[in-house]
Design a protein around this motif. Structure first.
Motif, short mmCIF file in Angstrom:
data_model
loop_
_atom_site.label_atom_id
_atom_site.label_comp_id
_atom_site.label_asym_id
_atom_site.label_seq_id
_atom_site.Cartn_x
_atom_site.Cartn_y
_atom_site.Cartn_z
N ARG A 15 0.82 -1.21 0.00
CA ARG A 15 0.00 0.00 0.00
C ARG A 15 0.85 1.25 0.00
O ARG A 15 0.55 2.24 -0.68
N GLU A 16 1.94 1.22 0.75
CA GLU A 16 2.85 2.36 0.80
C GLU A 16 3.47 2.64 -0.56
O GLU A 16 3.58 3.79 -0.99
N ALA A 17 3.84 1.58 -1.27
CA ALA A 17 4.44 1.74 -2.59
C ALA A 17 3.46 2.37 -3.57
O ALA A 17 3.80 3.29 -4.32
N LEU A 18 2.22 1.89 -3.56
CA LEU A 18 1.20 2.45 -4.46
C LEU A 18 0.96 3.92 -4.16
O LEU A 18 0.85 4.75 -5.07
N ASP A 19 0.87 4.26 -2.88
CA ASP A 19 0.59 5.64 -2.48
C ASP A 19 1.73 6.56 -2.89
O ASP A 19 1.50 7.67 -3.39
N THR A 20 2.96 6.10 -2.70
CA THR A 20 4.11 6.92 -3.07
C THR A 20 4.14 7.20 -4.57
O THR A 20 4.35 8.34 -5.01
N LEU A 21 3.90 6.17 -5.37
CA LEU A 21 3.91 6.35 -6.82
C LEU A 21 2.79 7.29 -7.26
O LEU A 21 2.98 8.12 -8.15
N TYR A 22 1.63 7.17 -6.66
CA TYR A 22 0.52 8.05 -7.03
C TYR A 22 0.86 9.50 -6.68
O TYR A 22 0.62 10.42 -7.47
N ARG A 23 1.42 9.74 -5.49
CA ARG A 23 1.77 11.09 -5.08
C ARG A 23 2.87 11.67 -5.96
O ARG A 23 2.98 12.89 -6.13
N ASN A 24 3.67 10.77 -6.57
CA ASN A 24 4.72 11.23 -7.48
C ASN A 24 4.22 11.42 -8.91
O ASN A 24 5.00 11.71 -9.81
N GLY A 25 2.92 11.23 -9.12
CA GLY A 25 2.34 11.55 -10.42
C GLY A 25 2.17 10.40 -11.38
O GLY A 25 1.84 10.62 -12.55
N GLU A 26 2.37 9.18 -10.92
CA GLU A 26 2.24 8.04 -11.83
C GLU A 26 0.79 7.57 -11.85
O GLU A 26 0.24 7.15 -10.83
N LEU A 27 0.15 7.64 -13.02
CA LEU A 27 -1.23 7.19 -13.17
C LEU A 27 -1.46 6.75 -14.60
O LEU A 27 -1.49 7.57 -15.53
N ASP A 28 -1.60 5.46 -14.79
CA ASP A 28 -1.82 4.90 -16.11
C ASP A 28 -3.30 5.04 -16.48
O ASP A 28 -4.19 4.88 -15.64
N ASP A 29 -3.58 5.34 -17.76
CA ASP A 29 -4.96 5.57 -18.19
C ASP A 29 -5.82 4.31 -18.13
O ASP A 29 -7.05 4.40 -18.11
N TRP A 30 -5.21 3.15 -18.12
CA TRP A 30 -5.95 1.90 -18.08
C TRP A 30 -5.95 1.27 -16.69
O TRP A 30 -6.96 0.75 -16.24
N LYS A 71 -9.54 3.45 -19.21
CA LYS A 71 -9.82 3.03 -20.58
C LYS A 71 -9.94 1.50 -20.62
O LYS A 71 -9.55 0.79 -19.70
N THR A 72 -10.47 0.99 -21.72
CA THR A 72 -10.77 -0.43 -21.84
C THR A 72 -9.55 -1.21 -22.34
O THR A 72 -8.81 -0.73 -23.20
N TYR A 73 -9.36 -2.39 -21.78
CA TYR A 73 -8.26 -3.27 -22.20
C TYR A 73 -8.76 -4.71 -22.20
O TYR A 73 -9.82 -5.03 -21.65
N ARG A 74 -7.98 -5.58 -22.82
CA ARG A 74 -8.26 -7.00 -22.74
C ARG A 74 -6.98 -7.78 -22.89
O ARG A 74 -5.98 -7.27 -23.45
N SER A 75 -6.98 -9.00 -22.41
CA SER A 75 -5.78 -9.83 -22.42
C SER A 75 -6.18 -11.29 -22.48
O SER A 75 -7.29 -11.66 -22.08
N THR A 76 -5.26 -12.13 -22.96
CA THR A 76 -5.57 -13.55 -23.04
C THR A 76 -5.43 -14.26 -21.70
O THR A 76 -5.82 -15.43 -21.59
N ASP A 77 -4.85 -13.60 -20.69
CA ASP A 77 -4.86 -14.23 -19.37
C ASP A 77 -6.19 -13.92 -18.68
O ASP A 77 -6.71 -12.83 -18.77
N SER A 78 -6.74 -14.91 -18.00
CA SER A 78 -7.96 -14.73 -17.22
C SER A 78 -7.59 -14.23 -15.84
O SER A 78 -6.61 -14.71 -15.25
N THR A 79 -8.36 -13.28 -15.30
CA THR A 79 -7.95 -12.60 -14.08
C THR A 79 -9.06 -12.61 -13.04
O THR A 79 -10.22 -12.38 -13.35
N VAL A 80 -8.65 -12.88 -11.79
CA VAL A 80 -9.54 -12.82 -10.63
C VAL A 80 -9.15 -11.61 -9.78
O VAL A 80 -7.97 -11.43 -9.47
#
Length: 349
Positions: A227-242, A276-285
């Protein structure tokens, strides 16, 4: 010759070759080699608020000792009777009550535990225990002894629920399933808690460590660090459109996946995010750790809340939204697809 005239001859021929254990490829080629994936699994969601009481009721129906593993299997509606969330992945909600032991055993199937609710229970893997906290990701490698336990109420124990993720269907396809019970309810504890994390969890390795197993030597990944890693990256401006802010768990000894058959991820979606919308051949839970939002999977749209579980089948478009800050854990069969050069992704603008 007309099709009507040919049909009886073909039918007779098909019956003749069937008696020799053969069939005509031309009658099934379109199904065996489709133009794109046609998954049998369906988009689906399990609302934790609706199923929690059923999980808790299991505690009065059967003991952890008798059940071996007291789990309610999450069955994909497109795969009835197969104990599967996707063709390669299994999922279930496991409950352990205060004072209980889920006895030690081992099996060739690889397993993950993602802690949903409660704290203080423990799991032991090959002689080391780790205490469970909500949001922790814990590994049980293939063919390793493992047992689970929970302190008594007097010792502070409380009901603990986690999401089990295993490659049971995949191992079943390969006819490679073996299992063995340990002679005692619990295995001997040979190392203090935190030993494996001290050795491998700080961007360092024991100086003479050699990789002999594709599974990560860390078997417990604390949520607080993720959780700390995600929060730090977000505060540093990292946000992928997907994906928002999305990280994958790694085997620190190799940089690869924590398990050879299952990939695991954690991602953060800020309030108001509309991916945004994405798709992949791996199935995800997916399992919701925090927050509220919505997901569109193919033609289905589901709203999600903390602890809900939902599944996105292979090559079905996925689009995520967050009404409040949200964190999602997910696992998929990506390592298998990647190893076979079958991994394909599409990011749709």
């Amino acid at each position: 010759m007309s099709a009507n005239a040919v049909a009886p001859e073909r039918a007779a021929y098909y019956a003749q070759i069937a008696r020799s254990g053969m069939s005509p490829l031309w009658e099934s080629l379109h199904a065996l080699v489709p133009k794109s994936p046609r998954p049998q699994a369906l988009p689906a969601i399990w609302k934790y608020a609706q199923v929690r009481e059923l999980v808790m009721q299991a505690g009065s129906v059967i003991s952890a000792e008798e059940a071996i593993r007291r789990v309610l299997v999450l069955e994909n509606p497109g795969l009835p009777g197969k104990s599967s969330l996707t063709p390669n992945l299994y999922g279930g909600l496991q409950l352990i009550l205060p004072g209980e032991i889920a006895p030690s055993h081992r099996h060739t199937q690889s397993a993950l535990r993602f802690i949903v609710e409660g704290k203080g229970a423990w799991t032991a893997v090959n002689g080391e225990r780790t205490t469970m906290h909500p949001g922790d990701f814990i590994i049980t490698p293939s063919w390793t002894w493992h047992d689970h336990g929970n302190p008594s109420v007097e010792e502070g124990g409380e009901p603990v629920v986690w999401l089990d993720g295993l490659d049971i269907p995949l191992i079943g396809h390969l006819d490679a399933g073996f299992a063995e019970n340990y002679p005692e309810a619990t295995q001997p504890v040979a190392r203090p808690e935190g030993d494996s994390y001290a050795r491998f969890g700080h961007n360092m390795l024991p100086v003479r460590h050699t990789v002999s197993d594709p599974t990560s030597p860390i078997f417990s990944y604390p949520y607080a660090r993720s959780r700390e890693a995600l929060d730090t990256l977000y505060r540093n401006g990292e946000l992928d459109d997907w994906d928002g802010v999305k990280l994958r768990y790694v085997n620190p000894a190799t940089g690869g996946w924590p398990m050879p058959t299952m990939a695991t991820f954690m991602q953060f979606l800020p309030a108001g995010f509309k991916g945004k919308t994405y798709r992949s051949t791996d199935s995800t839970v997916y399992c919701v750790v925090e927050g509220h939002g919505a997901v569109r999977i193919g033609e289905e749209r589901f709203t999600f809340d903390p602890h809900d579980v939902f599944v996105a089948p292979s090559w079905v478009p996925v689009q995520l939204e967050a009404q409040s800050d949200a964190v999602l854990f997910s696992y998929s069969d990506r390592p298998v697809l990647a190893a076979l050069n079958l991994l394909r992704e599409e990011r749709i603008s």
